[in-house]
Design an enzyme around this catalytic site. Structure first.
Site, PDB file in Angstrom:
ATOM      1  N   LYS A  52       0.603  -1.331  -0.205  1.00 41.46           N
ATOM      2  CA  LYS A  52      -0.046  -0.145  -0.035  1.00 41.46           C
ATOM      3  C   LYS A  52       0.804   1.292  -0.204  1.00 41.46           C
ATOM      4  O   LYS A  52       0.529   2.208  -0.707  1.00 41.46           O
ATOM      5  CB  LYS A  52      -0.864   0.043   1.071  1.00 41.46           C
ATOM      6  CG  LYS A  52      -1.837   1.094   1.300  1.00 41.46           C
ATOM      7  CD  LYS A  52      -2.310   1.408   2.875  1.00 41.46           C
ATOM      8  CE  LYS A  52      -1.290   2.219   3.566  1.00 41.46           C
ATOM      9  NZ  LYS A  52      -0.990   3.600   3.513  1.00 41.46           N
ATOM     10  N   GLN A  96      -6.190  -2.137   9.542  1.00 39.94           N
ATOM     11  CA  GLN A  96      -5.590  -3.596   8.947  1.00 39.94           C
ATOM     12  C   GLN A  96      -6.267  -4.604   9.999  1.00 39.94           C
ATOM     13  O   GLN A  96      -6.342  -4.658  11.185  1.00 39.94           O
ATOM     14  CB  GLN A  96      -4.240  -3.807   8.855  1.00 39.94           C
ATOM     15  CG  GLN A  96      -3.846  -4.803   8.154  1.00 39.94           C
ATOM     16  CD  GLN A  96      -4.205  -4.749   6.877  1.00 39.94           C
ATOM     17  OE1 GLN A  96      -4.277  -3.908   6.070  1.00 39.94           O
ATOM     18  NE2 GLN A  96      -4.337  -6.156   6.228  1.00 39.94           N
ATOM     19  N   ASP A 119     -12.170   1.643   3.043  1.00 38.15           N
ATOM     20  CA  ASP A 119     -12.118   0.129   3.125  1.00 38.15           C
ATOM     21  C   ASP A 119     -13.605  -0.363   2.728  1.00 38.15           C
ATOM     22  O   ASP A 119     -13.757  -1.426   2.235  1.00 38.15           O
ATOM     23  CB  ASP A 119     -11.807  -0.556   4.372  1.00 38.15           C
ATOM     24  CG  ASP A 119     -10.471  -1.299   4.343  1.00 38.15           C
ATOM     25  OD1 ASP A 119     -10.014  -1.610   3.292  1.00 38.15           O
ATOM     26  OD2 ASP A 119      -9.752  -1.580   5.598  1.00 38.15           O
TER      27      ASP A 119
HETATM   28  N1  GUN Z   1      -6.961  -7.576   5.581  1.00 35.69           N
HETATM   29  C1  GUN Z   1      -7.184  -8.276   4.535  1.00 35.69           C
HETATM   30  N2  GUN Z   1      -7.750  -7.686   3.460  1.00 35.69           N
HETATM   31  C2  GUN Z   1      -8.030  -6.562   4.175  1.00 35.69           C
HETATM   32  C3  GUN Z   1      -8.515  -5.292   3.567  1.00 35.69           C
HETATM   33  O1  GUN Z   1      -8.988  -5.183   2.229  1.00 35.69           O
HETATM   34  N3  GUN Z   1      -8.676  -4.293   4.428  1.00 35.69           N
HETATM   35  C4  GUN Z   1      -8.245  -4.422   6.046  1.00 35.69           C
HETATM   36  N4  GUN Z   1      -8.351  -3.192   6.447  1.00 35.69           N
HETATM   37  N5  GUN Z   1      -7.684  -5.285   6.117  1.00 35.69           N
HETATM   38  C5  GUN Z   1      -7.413  -6.559   5.386  1.00 35.69           C
END
Ligand code: GUN
Length: 292
Positions: A52, A96, A119
């Site tokens: 990211k 996350q 998200d």
């Molecule tokens: N863990 C696995 N995929 C994701 C996601 O798309 N967003 C977040 N916040 N955590 C994750």
């Protein structure tokens, strides 16, 4: 059989975003700012956060990571969310997942202000998705829709079978594929761990989306000749290589790929698009597109 190249499509979209950011900066504006909150040391989460950060840098976004030890309390994490909700310098943020077991993830996700929920996990954004209203789409389903769109795959009137009913992939992608839109307008069947005669159903799929979380689960005899197969799985399998593992998906690629009209590789397919969707959502947050 044609591969749907997530890397190529992702690079195209990144270039488009980078050009928009460059014109904002040329006009004297500030770039969009995305924050990720990471609690603990989960290996897959570390990898996701690192990608990211690279993607943000590549398009010119400001990116920050707030890191905390796994023994932080739920109250402390709620305070961090409140702080980010109120920080005018932050356009969007993600917490996350997975979170340590002593923290109630739903309580945290519900505390994120829907306008900053890039998200798309807040119940308001999910509710708006169900109703077909503008919302932040969860990153993986949004990435799948982008792949289908950019690869020019016809979805209208076709039978789409989704494997897996998770909140972050299976359930939202089944809703998106049935929406009156393009891509969309499919007839959708959502299969899960209690589905009977699974292979009989998957063999009817014109478009098969595997988000089941088992490496190599989709075998050759489960796929109709000419189907489009979208593989959402990402699994690290230990081996003797230098890295100590290889990456594979939910589909037995070697055997299934020759039967398909299109298939997404793992790695190099859906996984790469997840980050792109997050960038697009952050750009929407910056422009106040969803909640004007
Ligand atoms: N863990 C696995 N995929 C994701 C996601 O798309 N967003 C977040 N916040 N955590 C994750």
């Amino acid at each position: 059989m044609e591969l749907i190249d997530g890397k190529k499509i992702g690079e195209e979209i990144k270039k488009e975003i980078a050009a928009k950011v460059a014109s904002i900066i040329d006009a004297g504006g500030e770039p969009p700012h995305l924050v990720a909150v990471l609690v603990g040391e989960d290996a897959a989460s570390q990898t996701y956060i690192a990608s990211k950060e690279r993607a943000c840098k590549a398009v010119g976004f400001t990116s920050s990571v707030y890191r905390y030890d796994s023994d932080m309390t739920e109250k402390q994490l709620l305070d961090v969310v409140d702080f980010l909700n109120n920080d005018p310098e932050v356009n969007g943020f993600i917490v996350q997942l997975p979170l340590p077991a002593h923290i109630d993830a739903s309580r945290i996700l519900e505390r994120i202000h829907p306008e900053k929920d890039v998200d798309g996990f807040h119940p308001l954004n999910i509710g708006r998705l169900v109703l077909g209203l503008p919302s932040y789409l969860p990153a993986t389903p949004a990435g799948i829709m982008l792949l289908l769109e950019r690869a020019g795959i016809a979805t209208e009137g076709r039978h789409c079978v989704v494997l897996g009913r998770s909140n972050i992939v299976g359930t939202p992608i089944s809703l998106l594929m049935s929406r009156k839109a393009n891509p969309g307008n499919s007839t959708v069947t959502l299969c899960h761990s209690k589905t009977e005669n699974l292979a009989e159903i998957t063999r009817q799929a014109d478009i098969l989306i595997a988000a089941i979380g088992h490496p190599g689960f989709v075998k050759e005899d489960m796929v109709k000749a000419g189907a489009v197969v979208i593989d959402v799985g990402i699994h690290r399998i230990p081996d003797d290589s230098e890295k100590g593992y290889y990456i594979t998906g939910d589909v037995d690629f070697e055997k299934v790929a020759p039967k398909c009209s299109y298939i997404t590789p793992v790695p190099g397919g859906v996984g790469l698009m997840t980050i792109i969707s997050l960038l697009l959502n952050t750009f929407k947050a910056y422009n106040h597109e969803i909640y004007p």
